[in-house]
Design a protein around this motif. Structure first.
Motif, PDB file in Angstrom:
ATOM      1  N   GLY A  19      12.344  55.751  34.206  1.00 49.73           N
ATOM      2  CA  GLY A  19      13.504  56.099  35.025  1.00 49.73           C
ATOM      3  C   GLY A  19      13.883  54.983  35.981  1.00 49.73           C
ATOM      4  N   ILE A  22      15.462  52.173  33.789  1.00 53.70           N
ATOM      5  CA  ILE A  22      16.816  52.522  33.362  1.00 53.70           C
ATOM      6  C   ILE A  22      17.784  52.467  34.547  1.00 53.70           C
ATOM      7  CG2 ILE A  22      18.252  54.421  32.516  1.00 53.70           C
ATOM      8  CD1 ILE A  22      15.837  55.186  30.727  1.00 53.70           C
ATOM      9  N   GLY A  23      17.335  52.974  35.693  1.00 46.74           N
ATOM     10  CA  GLY A  23      18.177  52.921  36.885  1.00 46.74           C
ATOM     11  C   GLY A  23      18.461  51.483  37.303  1.00 46.74           C
ATOM     12  N   GLY A  48      17.240  57.116  39.244  1.00 49.10           N
ATOM     13  CA  GLY A  48      16.373  56.944  38.083  1.00 49.10           C
ATOM     14  C   GLY A  48      14.919  57.180  38.432  1.00 49.10           C
ATOM     15  N   TYR A  49      14.481  56.676  39.579  1.00 47.20           N
ATOM     16  CA  TYR A  49      13.104  56.875  40.037  1.00 47.20           C
ATOM     17  C   TYR A  49      12.833  58.355  40.289  1.00 47.20           C
ATOM     18  CZ  TYR A  49       9.138  56.983  43.209  1.00 47.20           C
ATOM     19  OH  TYR A  49       7.950  57.296  43.811  1.00 47.20           O
TER      20      TYR A  49
END
Length: 79
Positions: A19, A22-23, A48-49
């Motif tokens: 995540g 991706i973020g 994302g995190y």
């Protein structure tokens, strides 16, 4: 040293790391092609995190049931 640390993070928190990655990628794409809004970049990376963190804990990414329950409790007064 960095490689071992990243491997340990990936083994312990794979969805959180995915995540975050991706973020970060989406944030860099936004910064490269859009305006230089660092707050938007930080928000995208944090989102994302946060989603990855929830998935690591076994929780749904978006707590639809909790939100629905809160809304129904709030609007129950008008019934």
């Amino acid at each position: 040293m960095w490689k071992r640390m990243l491997e340990q993070l990936w083994e312990g928190h794979p969805r959180k790391m995915a995540g975050l990655g991706i973020g970060a990628v989406l944030g860099i794409i936004y910064l490269f092609f859009g305006f230089w809004h660092m707050l938007i970049f930080a928000l995208i990376v944090y989102t994302g995190y946060y989603i990855g963190k929830r998935l690591d804990r076994g929780e749904p990414a978006f707590p639809v049931e909790d939100i629905w329950r809160q809304l129904m409790d709030k609007w129950r007064l008008f019934r």
